[in-house]
Every structure is written in structure tokens, then in C-alpha cells.
Design a protein around this motif. Sequence first.
Motif, PDB file in Angstrom:
ATOM      1  N   ILE A  91       0.846  -1.202   0.000  1.00 63.83           N
ATOM      2  CA  ILE A  91       0.000   0.000   0.000  1.00 63.83           C
ATOM      3  C   ILE A  91       0.876   1.245   0.000  1.00 63.83           C
ATOM      4  CG2 ILE A  91      -1.618   1.372   1.376  1.00 63.83           C
ATOM      5  CD1 ILE A  91      -2.825  -1.322   2.346  1.00 63.83           C
ATOM      6  N   LEU A  92       1.935   1.242   0.794  1.00 65.21           N
ATOM      7  CA  LEU A  92       2.837   2.400   0.852  1.00 65.21           C
ATOM      8  C   LEU A  92       3.538   2.649  -0.470  1.00 65.21           C
ATOM      9  CD1 LEU A  92       4.432   2.095   4.377  1.00 65.21           C
ATOM     10  CD2 LEU A  92       3.189   4.061   3.467  1.00 65.21           C
ATOM     11  N   ARG A  93       4.057   1.588  -1.080  1.00 63.96           N
ATOM     12  CA  ARG A  93       4.779   1.758  -2.334  1.00 63.96           C
ATOM     13  C   ARG A  93       3.858   2.261  -3.448  1.00 63.96           C
ATOM     14  NH1 ARG A  93       6.486  -3.346  -3.516  1.00 63.96           N
ATOM     15  NH2 ARG A  93       6.221  -4.173  -1.446  1.00 63.96           N
ATOM     16  N   ALA A  94       2.717   1.598  -3.611  1.00 67.00           N
ATOM     17  CA  ALA A  94       1.773   2.014  -4.655  1.00 67.00           C
ATOM     18  C   ALA A  94       1.116   3.342  -4.282  1.00 67.00           C
ATOM     19  CB  ALA A  94       0.712   0.931  -4.858  1.00 67.00           C
ATOM     20  N   GLY A  95       0.813   3.514  -3.002  1.00 67.75           N
ATOM     21  CA  GLY A  95       0.177   4.742  -2.544  1.00 67.75           C
ATOM     22  C   GLY A  95       1.058   5.955  -2.751  1.00 67.75           C
ATOM     23  N   ASN A  96       2.343   5.815  -2.542  1.00 68.23           N
ATOM     24  CA  ASN A  96       3.257   6.925  -2.763  1.00 68.23           C
ATOM     25  C   ASN A  96       3.178   7.401  -4.212  1.00 68.23           C
ATOM     26  OD1 ASN A  96       5.506   8.688  -1.920  1.00 68.23           O
ATOM     27  ND2 ASN A  96       6.648   7.469  -3.402  1.00 68.23           N
ATOM     28  N   ARG A  97       3.152   6.450  -5.138  1.00 63.43           N
ATOM     29  CA  ARG A  97       3.064   6.823  -6.556  1.00 63.43           C
ATOM     30  C   ARG A  97       1.733   7.489  -6.884  1.00 63.43           C
ATOM     31  NH1 ARG A  97       5.857   1.888  -6.794  1.00 63.43           N
ATOM     32  NH2 ARG A  97       3.975   0.698  -7.237  1.00 63.43           N
ATOM     33  N   THR A  98       0.629   6.959  -6.348  1.00 63.87           N
ATOM     34  CA  THR A  98      -0.673   7.551  -6.678  1.00 63.87           C
ATOM     35  C   THR A  98      -0.848   8.916  -6.026  1.00 63.87           C
ATOM     36  OG1 THR A  98      -1.854   6.385  -4.923  1.00 63.87           O
ATOM     37  CG2 THR A  98      -1.812   5.330  -7.081  1.00 63.87           C
ATOM     38  N   VAL A  99      -0.317   9.097  -4.824  1.00 63.64           N
ATOM     39  CA  VAL A  99      -0.420  10.411  -4.172  1.00 63.64           C
ATOM     40  C   VAL A  99       0.384  11.441  -4.952  1.00 63.64           C
ATOM     41  CG1 VAL A  99       0.182  11.724  -2.094  1.00 63.64           C
ATOM     42  CG2 VAL A  99      -1.000   9.535  -1.884  1.00 63.64           C
ATOM     43  N   ILE A 100       1.586  11.087  -5.404  1.00 61.04           N
ATOM     44  CA  ILE A 100       2.381  12.018  -6.207  1.00 61.04           C
ATOM     45  C   ILE A 100       1.645  12.350  -7.508  1.00 61.04           C
ATOM     46  CG2 ILE A 100       4.512  12.255  -7.552  1.00 61.04           C
ATOM     47  CD1 ILE A 100       5.913  10.746  -5.201  1.00 61.04           C
ATOM     48  N   ALA A 101       1.086  11.347  -8.166  1.00 60.38           N
ATOM     49  CA  ALA A 101       0.318  11.601  -9.393  1.00 60.38           C
ATOM     50  C   ALA A 101      -0.904  12.473  -9.091  1.00 60.38           C
ATOM     51  CB  ALA A 101      -0.105  10.280 -10.033  1.00 60.38           C
ATOM     52  N   GLY A 102      -1.562  12.212  -7.960  1.00 62.65           N
ATOM     53  CA  GLY A 102      -2.711  13.021  -7.563  1.00 62.65           C
ATOM     54  C   GLY A 102      -2.345  14.467  -7.294  1.00 62.65           C
ATOM     55  N   LEU A 103      -1.195  14.685  -6.671  1.00 66.42           N
ATOM     56  CA  LEU A 103      -0.729  16.050  -6.433  1.00 66.42           C
ATOM     57  C   LEU A 103      -0.390  16.755  -7.745  1.00 66.42           C
ATOM     58  CD1 LEU A 103       1.474  15.493  -3.255  1.00 66.42           C
ATOM     59  CD2 LEU A 103      -0.711  16.718  -3.386  1.00 66.42           C
ATOM     60  N   CYS A 104       0.184  16.017  -8.694  1.00 66.71           N
ATOM     61  CA  CYS A 104       0.460  16.604 -10.014  1.00 66.71           C
ATOM     62  C   CYS A 104      -0.847  17.006 -10.701  1.00 66.71           C
ATOM     63  CB  CYS A 104       1.242  15.621 -10.884  1.00 66.71           C
ATOM     64  SG  CYS A 104       2.947  15.402 -10.339  1.00 66.71           S
ATOM     65  N   CYS A 105      -1.856  16.139 -10.631  1.00 70.32           N
ATOM     66  CA  CYS A 105      -3.163  16.478 -11.214  1.00 70.32           C
ATOM     67  C   CYS A 105      -3.775  17.681 -10.503  1.00 70.32           C
ATOM     68  CB  CYS A 105      -4.113  15.288 -11.145  1.00 70.32           C
ATOM     69  SG  CYS A 105      -3.724  13.980 -12.325  1.00 70.32           S
ATOM     70  N   LEU A 106      -3.625  17.751  -9.184  1.00 68.46           N
ATOM     71  CA  LEU A 106      -4.140  18.896  -8.438  1.00 68.46           C
ATOM     72  C   LEU A 106      -3.439  20.179  -8.874  1.00 68.46           C
ATOM     73  CD1 LEU A 106      -5.833  20.233  -6.245  1.00 68.46           C
ATOM     74  CD2 LEU A 106      -4.112  19.475  -4.563  1.00 68.46           C
ATOM     75  N   ALA A 107      -2.116  20.144  -8.984  1.00 64.10           N
ATOM     76  CA  ALA A 107      -1.368  21.327  -9.425  1.00 64.10           C
ATOM     77  C   ALA A 107      -1.828  21.764 -10.813  1.00 64.10           C
ATOM     78  CB  ALA A 107       0.135  21.036  -9.429  1.00 64.10           C
ATOM     79  N   LEU A 108      -2.035  20.816 -11.703  1.00 62.43           N
ATOM     80  CA  LEU A 108      -2.499  21.151 -13.052  1.00 62.43           C
ATOM     81  C   LEU A 108      -3.931  21.681 -13.033  1.00 62.43           C
ATOM     82  CD1 LEU A 108      -0.941  18.200 -15.079  1.00 62.43           C
ATOM     83  CD2 LEU A 108      -0.255  20.612 -15.112  1.00 62.43           C
ATOM     84  N   ALA A 109      -4.794  21.084 -12.210  1.00 60.18           N
ATOM     85  CA  ALA A 109      -6.183  21.556 -12.113  1.00 60.18           C
ATOM     86  C   ALA A 109      -6.235  22.990 -11.607  1.00 60.18           C
ATOM     87  CB  ALA A 109      -6.989  20.639 -11.198  1.00 60.18           C
TER      88      ALA A 109
END
Length: 154
Positions: A91-109
Motif C-alpha cells: 500500500i505504501l509503495r503504490a500509494g506513494n506513486r498515486t499520491v504524487i500523481a494526484g498532487l500533479c493532477c491537483l497542481a495542473l487543475a
Amino acid sequence: MTESTGETREHQLTRNVGEMLQEMRVAQAGVQILFGFLLSVVFTAQFRAADGFEKGLHLTAVLLAVASTILLTAPAAWHRVLFRSGARDRILRAGNRTVIAGLCCLALAITVTVSLIAKVVFGTVAMAIVGGVSLLGFGLLWLVLPWRLRPREE
């Protein structure tokens, strides 16, 4: 026991998952506020009068906010679904990647949203300037600075 903290690996994983979930809560609040704003805009007379480019920017911002919501909430869902299954490390390994991707989407939004606002209020040049400054700010503070602050190997 880990040498640096004196805690067991299981305690460290539990603490790390808790920290990740707390970080997601902070980011998710921003997504919720932005998403609410973006949803309310479509019900205004000004939005109905907007041109296709402006409506396209709005839809892009909405889709980026949706992607951010999905990515930032996924690890919490995984944690709940996989509770007590011994999957915290995954969960931590995959979650780290999805949270970073989510933050990138948030920054773009956010960047697309403030660019759209600048376009409607001041025009295309303002849109480009505001969008560029926003993207630069997110890039510097969310990516470059943390990369420079990370510990260096001796």
C-alpha cells in the motif's frame, strides 16, 4: 527493530501509512474546494456565454480535479479493503506513486482554473502569464525544492 527509530518494521509501516493518509487529507481538502467551485460555475449565465476554448479549459480543470480525487483517495480505499491483510508495504509503495500523481493532477487543475479565470477577466496574455507563474510555482515548490532537500548519499 530499525536502527534509526528503535521501532519494529510493522510499527514503522503503520506509522508511515498513517502519515500518508494524513497528507492525503490535507491535499483532498484543496481538491474538494476546487471541485465545488468548478461544479458551481457551469450553472451561471456567464458560463453559458463562454466560448468553446473557455468551456474546454473548464472541462479540463474538472477532469484533472476528478483524476486528483481518484488518485488521492485510492490509498485510503486500499487501506480499508486490505485492512489486516499484511499489505501495508505494498500500500505504501503504490500509494506513494498515486499520491504524487494526484498532487500533479491537483497542481495542473489549479493552474488551469486560475488560467481560465485570468482569460475571462483579463484576456489571453494574462492567461498565459498566470498559468506560467502558477505552473512554475508548483514545479519549484512541489518538485525542485524537495528534490534538492533530499538527503545526499556520502
